[in-house]
Write a protein that holds these residues in place. Structure first.
Motif, PDB file in Angstrom:
ATOM      1  N   SER A 155     -18.379 -58.827  -9.610  1.00  0.00           N
ATOM      2  CA  SER A 155     -17.710 -57.794 -10.404  1.00  0.00           C
ATOM      3  C   SER A 155     -16.967 -56.837  -9.491  1.00  0.00           C
ATOM      4  N   PRO A 156     -15.643 -56.937  -9.483  1.00  0.00           N
ATOM      5  CA  PRO A 156     -14.843 -56.050  -8.634  1.00  0.00           C
ATOM      6  C   PRO A 156     -14.845 -54.601  -9.123  1.00  0.00           C
ATOM      7  N   LEU A 157     -15.122 -54.411 -10.386  1.00  0.00           N
ATOM      8  CA  LEU A 157     -15.117 -53.046 -10.923  1.00  0.00           C
ATOM      9  C   LEU A 157     -16.496 -52.757 -11.512  1.00  0.00           C
ATOM     10  N   MET A 158     -17.108 -51.687 -11.011  1.00  0.00           N
ATOM     11  CA  MET A 158     -18.470 -51.389 -11.423  1.00  0.00           C
ATOM     12  C   MET A 158     -18.624 -49.880 -11.544  1.00  0.00           C
ATOM     13  N   LEU A 159     -19.057 -49.432 -12.712  1.00  0.00           N
ATOM     14  CA  LEU A 159     -19.294 -47.996 -12.895  1.00  0.00           C
ATOM     15  C   LEU A 159     -20.785 -47.737 -12.753  1.00  0.00           C
ATOM     16  N   ILE A 160     -21.134 -46.640 -12.104  1.00  0.00           N
ATOM     17  CA  ILE A 160     -22.544 -46.320 -11.896  1.00  0.00           C
ATOM     18  C   ILE A 160     -22.887 -45.067 -12.687  1.00  0.00           C
ATOM     19  N   PHE A 161     -23.902 -45.199 -13.520  1.00  0.00           N
ATOM     20  CA  PHE A 161     -24.335 -44.083 -14.369  1.00  0.00           C
ATOM     21  C   PHE A 161     -25.771 -43.723 -14.024  1.00  0.00           C
ATOM     22  N   GLN A 162     -26.102 -42.469 -14.264  1.00  0.00           N
ATOM     23  CA  GLN A 162     -27.514 -42.102 -14.245  1.00  0.00           C
ATOM     24  C   GLN A 162     -27.958 -41.948 -15.689  1.00  0.00           C
ATOM     25  N   HIS A 163     -29.109 -42.512 -16.026  1.00  0.00           N
ATOM     26  CA  HIS A 163     -29.612 -42.377 -17.394  1.00  0.00           C
ATOM     27  C   HIS A 163     -30.921 -41.604 -17.333  1.00  0.00           C
ATOM     28  N   ASN A 164     -30.999 -40.544 -18.143  1.00  0.00           N
ATOM     29  CA  ASN A 164     -32.182 -39.701 -18.137  1.00  0.00           C
ATOM     30  C   ASN A 164     -32.974 -39.914 -19.420  1.00  0.00           C
ATOM     31  N   ASN A 165     -34.001 -40.739 -19.345  1.00  0.00           N
ATOM     32  CA  ASN A 165     -34.902 -40.953 -20.485  1.00  0.00           C
ATOM     33  C   ASN A 165     -34.161 -41.272 -21.779  1.00  0.00           C
ATOM     34  N   LEU A 198     -30.816 -45.579 -12.622  1.00  0.00           N
ATOM     35  CA  LEU A 198     -29.400 -45.943 -12.648  1.00  0.00           C
ATOM     36  C   LEU A 198     -29.132 -47.057 -13.652  1.00  0.00           C
ATOM     37  N   ALA A 199     -27.901 -47.070 -14.138  1.00  0.00           N
ATOM     38  CA  ALA A 199     -27.414 -48.166 -14.972  1.00  0.00           C
ATOM     39  C   ALA A 199     -26.011 -48.486 -14.499  1.00  0.00           C
ATOM     40  N   VAL A 200     -25.623 -49.747 -14.533  1.00  0.00           N
ATOM     41  CA  VAL A 200     -24.274 -50.103 -14.111  1.00  0.00           C
ATOM     42  C   VAL A 200     -23.533 -50.804 -15.238  1.00  0.00           C
ATOM     43  N   LEU A 201     -22.241 -50.493 -15.302  1.00  0.00           N
ATOM     44  CA  LEU A 201     -21.352 -51.176 -16.232  1.00  0.00           C
ATOM     45  C   LEU A 201     -20.454 -52.052 -15.370  1.00  0.00           C
ATOM     46  N   THR A 202     -20.514 -53.359 -15.565  1.00  0.00           N
ATOM     47  CA  THR A 202     -19.796 -54.267 -14.670  1.00  0.00           C
ATOM     48  C   THR A 202     -18.670 -54.965 -15.407  1.00  0.00           C
ATOM     49  N   MET A 254     -24.915 -39.931 -17.405  1.00  0.00           N
ATOM     50  CA  MET A 254     -23.966 -39.243 -16.525  1.00  0.00           C
ATOM     51  C   MET A 254     -23.231 -40.256 -15.667  1.00  0.00           C
ATOM     52  N   LEU A 255     -21.919 -40.154 -15.659  1.00  0.00           N
ATOM     53  CA  LEU A 255     -21.135 -41.009 -14.773  1.00  0.00           C
ATOM     54  C   LEU A 255     -21.215 -40.438 -13.356  1.00  0.00           C
ATOM     55  N   LEU A 256     -21.680 -41.223 -12.420  1.00  0.00           N
ATOM     56  CA  LEU A 256     -21.794 -40.738 -11.038  1.00  0.00           C
ATOM     57  C   LEU A 256     -20.594 -41.154 -10.203  1.00  0.00           C
ATOM     58  N   GLY A 257     -20.208 -42.397 -10.328  1.00  0.00           N
ATOM     59  CA  GLY A 257     -19.100 -42.885  -9.506  1.00  0.00           C
ATOM     60  C   GLY A 257     -18.806 -44.317  -9.852  1.00  0.00           C
ATOM     61  N   ALA A 258     -17.975 -44.935  -9.023  1.00  0.00           N
ATOM     62  CA  ALA A 258     -17.599 -46.317  -9.278  1.00  0.00           C
ATOM     63  C   ALA A 258     -17.411 -47.043  -7.962  1.00  0.00           C
ATOM     64  N   ARG A 259     -17.574 -48.349  -8.042  1.00  0.00           N
ATOM     65  CA  ARG A 259     -17.293 -49.192  -6.883  1.00  0.00           C
ATOM     66  C   ARG A 259     -16.201 -50.151  -7.335  1.00  0.00           C
TER      67      ARG A 259
END
Lengths: 98, 339
Positions: free
Chosen positions: B82-92, B213-217, B263-268
């Motif tokens: 996955s060339p595009l990946m969003l990284i989120f933090q999930h709180n409960n 963490l959760a990722v959207l790929t 929360m969106l933290l960043g992306a790769r």
């Protein structure tokens, strides 16, 4: 962590700073219904290049405000600070209510 | 030829024993015969290689049957594919809330896909996955993906099928069935583990990889899909959330409660790390990769025209200079004759 006595929580942090770990973990300590139970949680994310330290501002139900510099604290220390006042509030509530 | 003498007379023969038929005729000349030597062929060529492990399960550094190892392998393939990946933090976030978020996300992505298929572009909304990850294992897998780049494959040591030294044409790696073998190139090998555990190397994404963490790929870098996903998961001024009249299900308390804790933290993106603003910038590229190509073509066309003009101008001025000189010389010649 005792969260039911918090009314306002304002967090500022840069997720790309390794020191902001405690800020992020602090957010994850709130139960999923914290917002529904009357705690206002606001988190502001700084851009990647900013050097601003992570900070936390809390308001309790009795009006006490607390400001913490999360950059130099571990999450256990943060929880300890917040819980110290929450416990006194809990004791007061227990004495008055029952 | 020596005379054939019977070793045993008929009387000594074992009578009526069908279990030992070989004893019936035994000759002295045959008794002295030795077992033949191994064929010459066998002494100069190696035995055909044997694969000592199942081809899909090369020996791994950590025990392969545990969940951690399989998650590690899975995350490696996720990071590579996955060339595009969003990284989120999930709180409960609760399961019901996750369900609502995923439902809204897939609906929004399907809408983008419908637009793209109408325009004749490829569609991949089904492959865009939003999953919770095990942070520590993900961080370790990221280090393997970043720092372990085996130049050779296990098949490099295999003799070529047409080589006369090999008795087989099958290409079988000559690796052993132990993780110590340094020729292994898969991500779970001991060599990969050693490359990734080098503490001096730092991953850019490392500060992000803590907490839940959760990722959207995405299987491909598509700003259109990214825009749709951002407007659902992390709405902002540039990417407004859908209105209540347009999508009422998005404004259900379950979905909204879940999104507040996300929360969106960043992306790769293609190996590079972007923060929130950078991610929004990528999402804001109009028209996606085709739009960028059009812009580039436009720029190049302008440059080409001016370049042609510049080159033409130089040759034109040279032509004028030489022509002027010729006229000048002709005039001088004429003038000389007149004098």
């Amino acid at each position: 962590m005792i969260t039911r006595f918090l009314t306002h929580v304002h967090l500022t942090f840069n997720p790309f700073s390794p020191r902001s770990k405690s800020a992020r973990v602090f957010l994850s300590l709130f139960p999923s219904n914290a917002r529904a139970n009357g705690t206002q949680i606001q988190s502001k994310m700084l851009p990647r290049t900013s050097k601003e330290p992570a900070s936390l501002a809390i308001k309790f139900k009795d009006g006490k405000e607390m400001k913490l510099d999360l950059d130099k604290m571990r999450i256990t220390e943060v929880v300890e600070e917040v819980d110290r006042h929450s416990r006194t509030l809990a004791r007061k509530e227990e004495l008055l209510g029952n | 030829m020596p005379p054939r003498i019977r070793l045993r007379p008929r009387a000594m023969r074992v009578l009526n024993s069908p279990s030992q038929p070989s004893l019936q005729y035994t000759y002295a000349s045959l008794a002295t015969a030795t077992t033949p030597a191994a064929p010459v062929d066998q002494t100069i060529r190696s035995i055909p290689p044997i694969l000592r492990y199942p081809p899909t399960q090369p020996p791994s550094h950590k025990p392969p049957e545990v969940r951690k190892t399989q998650l590690h392998r899975q995350y490696q393939s996720l990071l590579r594919s996955s060339p595009l990946m969003l990284i989120f933090q999930h709180n409960n976030i609760k399961a019901v809330q996750w369900m609502g978020i995923r439902r809204e996300l897939s609906a929004a992505l399907a809408k983008v896909d419908a637009e793209r298929s109408a325009a004749g572009q490829e569609t991949f909304a089904e492959e865009i996955k939003f999953q919770v990850i095990q942070t520590g294992i993900f961080a370790s897998a990221l280090r393997v993906v970043e720092f372990f780049h085996p130049e050779e494959s296990t098949l490099d040591h295999v003799p070529h099928p047409t080589d006369p030294a090999t008795p087989t044409s099958a290409k079988i790696p000559n690796t052993k069935n132990t993780p110590e073998d340094v020729r292994f190139t898969h991500g779970l090998s001991r060599r990969a583990h050693e490359a990734a555990s080098n503490k001096k190397l730092k991953v850019e994404l490392e500060p992000l990889l803590s907490g839940p963490l959760a990722v959207l790929t995405f299987p491909s870098v598509s700003p259109q899909h990214l825009k749709a996903a951002l407007s659902i998961l992390a709405p902002s001024l540039d990417f407004p959330a859908p209105k209540r009249k347009v999508i009422p299900s998005y404004h259900e308390p379950e979905v909204q409660g879940g999104l507040q804790n996300l929360m969106l933290l960043g992306a790769r993106i293609e190996g590079k790390v972007f923060d929130q603003e950078g991610t929004r910038w990528v999402g804001g590229i109009a028209g996606g990769i085709d739009g960028l190509r059009a812009q580039l073509v436009h720029v190049l066309q302008g440059a080409g025209a001016s370049l042609a003009g510049a080159l033409e101008g130089a040759s034109r001025s040279l032509y004028f200079a030489i022509e002027g000189r010729r006229m000048d010389m002709e005039e001088k010649e004429k003038g000389g004759k007149v004098e």
